[in-house]
Design a protein around this motif. Structure first.
Motif, PDB file in Angstrom:
ATOM      1  N   PHE A   1       0.808  -1.217   0.000  1.00 28.54           N
ATOM      2  CA  PHE A   1       0.000   0.000   0.000  1.00 28.54           C
ATOM      3  C   PHE A   1       0.843   1.270   0.000  1.00 28.54           C
ATOM      4  N   ASN A   2       2.018   1.226   0.602  1.00 26.76           N
ATOM      5  CA  ASN A   2       2.877   2.411   0.595  1.00 26.76           C
ATOM      6  C   ASN A   2       3.527   2.657  -0.757  1.00 26.76           C
ATOM      7  N   ASN A   3       3.526   1.645  -1.594  1.00 27.86           N
ATOM      8  CA  ASN A   3       4.150   1.769  -2.929  1.00 27.86           C
ATOM      9  C   ASN A   3       3.169   1.355  -4.019  1.00 27.86           C
TER      10      ASN A   3
ATOM     11  N   ARG B   1      14.091   2.465  -2.481  1.00 26.25           N
ATOM     12  CA  ARG B   1      13.306   3.109  -1.426  1.00 26.25           C
ATOM     13  C   ARG B   1      13.517   2.445  -0.064  1.00 26.25           C
ATOM     14  N   GLY B   2      14.344   1.414  -0.040  1.00 33.48           N
ATOM     15  CA  GLY B   2      14.620   0.741   1.212  1.00 33.48           C
ATOM     16  C   GLY B   2      13.620  -0.321   1.609  1.00 33.48           C
TER      17      GLY B   2
ATOM     18  N   VAL C   1       8.808  -7.635  -1.487  1.00 31.95           N
ATOM     19  CA  VAL C   1       8.421  -7.094  -2.800  1.00 31.95           C
ATOM     20  C   VAL C   1       8.255  -8.224  -3.813  1.00 31.95           C
ATOM     21  N   LEU C   2       9.221  -9.139  -3.830  1.00 29.38           N
ATOM     22  CA  LEU C   2       9.158 -10.255  -4.778  1.00 29.38           C
ATOM     23  C   LEU C   2       7.951 -11.150  -4.510  1.00 29.38           C
ATOM     24  N   LEU C   3       7.620 -11.330  -3.246  1.00 31.38           N
ATOM     25  CA  LEU C   3       6.455 -12.152  -2.916  1.00 31.38           C
ATOM     26  C   LEU C   3       5.168 -11.493  -3.397  1.00 31.38           C
ATOM     27  N   TRP C   4       5.066 -10.187  -3.271  1.00 25.03           N
ATOM     28  CA  TRP C   4       3.876  -9.488  -3.764  1.00 25.03           C
ATOM     29  C   TRP C   4       3.787  -9.562  -5.293  1.00 25.03           C
TER      30      TRP C   4
END
Length: 215
Positions: A5-7, A178-179, A185-188
């Motif tokens: 949600f933040n990205n 962005r840290g 990230v890869l899982l999403w």
């Protein structure tokens, strides 16, 4: 969930480009693959030869190499600049069309020979025999393997990330700056791909049921 949600803007932009690549490459590959598949079973020897050479040459070339040519070789040919996205679509279309052609050829071979002979007996030329008699049945017979080809195409779009096309394959790299935790990230990204493949599987089941009744 915070990583998503933040990205959300990055995820939306990345997958939007992925689906654009997939949609247009799928359409062009289906059109070109149908033509090449018909050429592969044509009674005209030069047409069969051209279809065979195209399939064997492009299918046995790694997609990364084909993408590399369009990204770096095409601009040096002095041809109009059409952008990396268009070039990626062309590369994906040419590559996927070979698998569409071979899948469709296998479907054509399942159609009884007597139907083609009957079509020729009433005066239909090869083009009309293919489009009116053979291809409709061949497409029905090849729904599962054809959908597998398009699922592979969806996953192959990530290769475009290495050639300046900002699609789903670039999300990890952008968010790492962005840290954000890369594994999350890869899982999403993987989860969204799984959902997209699930939609294609539902479409496959719908077409199978519809065309099974039509038979």
């Amino acid at each position: 969930m915070d990583t998503l949600f933040n990205n959300l803007d990055i995820f939306v932009d990345g997958f939007r480009m992925t689906f654009v690549l997939f949609f247009f490459a799928a359409i062009f590959a289906l059109i070109l693959g149908t033509i090449v598949g018909a050429m592969r079973v044509s009674p005209v020897t030069p047409m069969r030869a051209v279809g065979t050479v195209y399939v064997n040459l492009v299918r046995n070339t790694p997609l990364t190499l084909l993408m590399f040519f369009f990204a770096f070789g095409y601009p040096k040919l002095g041809l109009p600049d059409v952008g990396y996205t268009t070039l990626a679509i062309i590369a994906l279309s040419l590559y996927t069309a070979t698998y569409v052609a071979e899948t469709l050829r296998s479907g054509i071979n399942t159609v009884p020979v007597g139907q083609a002979e009957a079509a020729r007996a009433i005066g239909l030329p090869f083009g009309q025999t293919m489009s009116l008699v053979i291809l409709p049945q061949a497409f029905r017979a090849t729904v599962p393997p054809m959908m597998s080809v398009f699922i592979a195409l969806l996953k192959n779009t990530t290769i475009a990330a290495g050639f300046s096309v900002a699609e789903a394959g670039t999300i990890r790299q952008v968010l790492s700056e962005r840290g954000e935790p890369q594994l999350t990230v890869l899982l999403w990204v993987a989860l969204i791909f799984i959902l997209a493949v699930g939609v294609l599987s539902l479409l496959q089941r719908y077409l199978e049921n519809k065309w099974r009744v039509a038979r």
